[in-house]
Design an enzyme around this catalytic site. Structure first.
Site, PDB file in Angstrom:
ATOM      1  N   SER A  61       0.860  -1.192   0.000  1.00  0.00           N
ATOM      2  CA  SER A  61       0.000   0.000   0.000  1.00  0.00           C
ATOM      3  C   SER A  61       0.889   1.232   0.000  1.00  0.00           C
ATOM      4  O   SER A  61       2.047   1.172   0.436  1.00  0.00           O
ATOM      5  CB  SER A  61      -0.894  -0.006   1.240  1.00  0.00           C
ATOM      6  OG  SER A  61      -1.484   1.263   1.446  1.00  0.00           O
ATOM      7  N   TYR A  89      -2.464  -1.037  10.459  1.00  0.00           N
ATOM      8  CA  TYR A  89      -2.396  -1.257   9.015  1.00  0.00           C
ATOM      9  C   TYR A  89      -1.095  -0.699   8.445  1.00  0.00           C
ATOM     10  O   TYR A  89      -0.400  -1.372   7.675  1.00  0.00           O
ATOM     11  CB  TYR A  89      -3.600  -0.595   8.344  1.00  0.00           C
ATOM     12  CG  TYR A  89      -3.641  -0.749   6.843  1.00  0.00           C
ATOM     13  CD1 TYR A  89      -4.040  -1.942   6.256  1.00  0.00           C
ATOM     14  CD2 TYR A  89      -3.290   0.309   6.011  1.00  0.00           C
ATOM     15  CE1 TYR A  89      -4.090  -2.084   4.875  1.00  0.00           C
ATOM     16  CE2 TYR A  89      -3.336   0.179   4.637  1.00  0.00           C
ATOM     17  CZ  TYR A  89      -3.744  -1.020   4.068  1.00  0.00           C
ATOM     18  OH  TYR A  89      -3.785  -1.147   2.707  1.00  0.00           O
TER      19      TYR A  89
END
Length: 257
Positions: free
Chosen positions: A145, A158
């Site tokens: 990401s 995350y």
């Protein structure tokens, strides 16, 4: 479309929908037989298998919880048995939980870290062992990401998982090269997927997000899948240990600020 993956088999984790299903279709279009994965086999998996078979390729679905190592190892063993070989591993399964840092529970932290990092670690280990034991080259593509680089308040676990994935990939690129295994990350930015359905439905918030993206639009799952296909192919035979951002310029623009 060129058949870059003729006689190749690929396992894509978390491939019931979104980026994972787009990766499965792209690799199948280019000649690969596909092993799909998700928590549960449902109508999404059925539809995807039909689409892949309509492309003239084979497809099977294996249920597995990527947050549990026992389940991960069972998945990898089963994946090899299905077609007798395994050439490509796309570690796409992942999740995020939103919470203020002061409110994050151990349960939430463990779920994110176990799925996004621990599961990838042991799936890749099992794949690398298979490649070494059978004297086969292999390719791993991890779905990271932009948040392996960019802060994302209220998503601390995350971000930690994706930052760890960046370092894992760099480390394994060196360690696995001698046995013929390449490994790279793809780092999507804002992509139109089911995980972003709330953002897509909130026009005000969406406008704010697009203001930070130089290309001024959300990305498409097919655009991410195209980069995954490149990295999984022999066209990227000299690429390992890298992260390829698919974010409309978001990460570059952020770093320049």
């Amino acid at each position: 479309m060129a058949k870059r993956f003729k006689n190749k088999t690929a396992l894509i984790t978390g491939s019931s929908q979104g980026i994972g299903s787009a990766c499965a279709l792209r690799l199948a279009e280019e000649g690969a037989d596909i092993i799909l994965n998700g928590h549960k086999f449902d109508e999404r998996g059925e539809k995807l298998i039909k689409q892949i078979k309509n492309l003239g390729r084979k497809a099977e679905f294996i249920e597995a919880d990527m947050s549990k190592v026992k389940s991960v190892l069972k998945l990898m063993k089963s994946a090899v048995k299905i077609y007798g070989t395994l050439d490509i591993l796309v570690n796409n399964a992942g999740l995020e939980t939103k919470a203020d840092f002061l409110d994050v529970t151990e349960e939430d932290y463990d779920l994110v870290m176990n799925t996004n990092l621990k599961g990838v670690f042991f799936a890749t280990q099992a794949f690398a062992k298979y490649c070494k034991d059978n004297k086969r080259n292999g390719v791993v593509v991890n779905m990271s990401s932009v948040h392996e680089e960019i802060a994302f308040p209220h998503f601390a676990a995350y971000c930690v998982s994706k930052g760890g994935l960046k370092m894992l990939t760099r480390n394994l690129a060196s360690e696995l090269a001698p046995i013929g295994v390449r490994i790279n990350n793809v780092a999507p930015g804002a992509i139109s997927t089911p995980i972003n359905k709330e953002l897509l439905a909130n026009k005000k918030q969406l406008k704010m997000v697009l203001q930070n993206i130089p290309l001024k639009r959300m990305g498409k799952v097919e655009e991410v899948a195209a980069v995954v296909a490149f990295l999984a192919s022999d066209d990227a035979a000299y690429v390992t240990g890298s992260t390829y951002f698919v974010d409309g310029g978001l990460s570059y623009d952020y770093q320049e600020q």
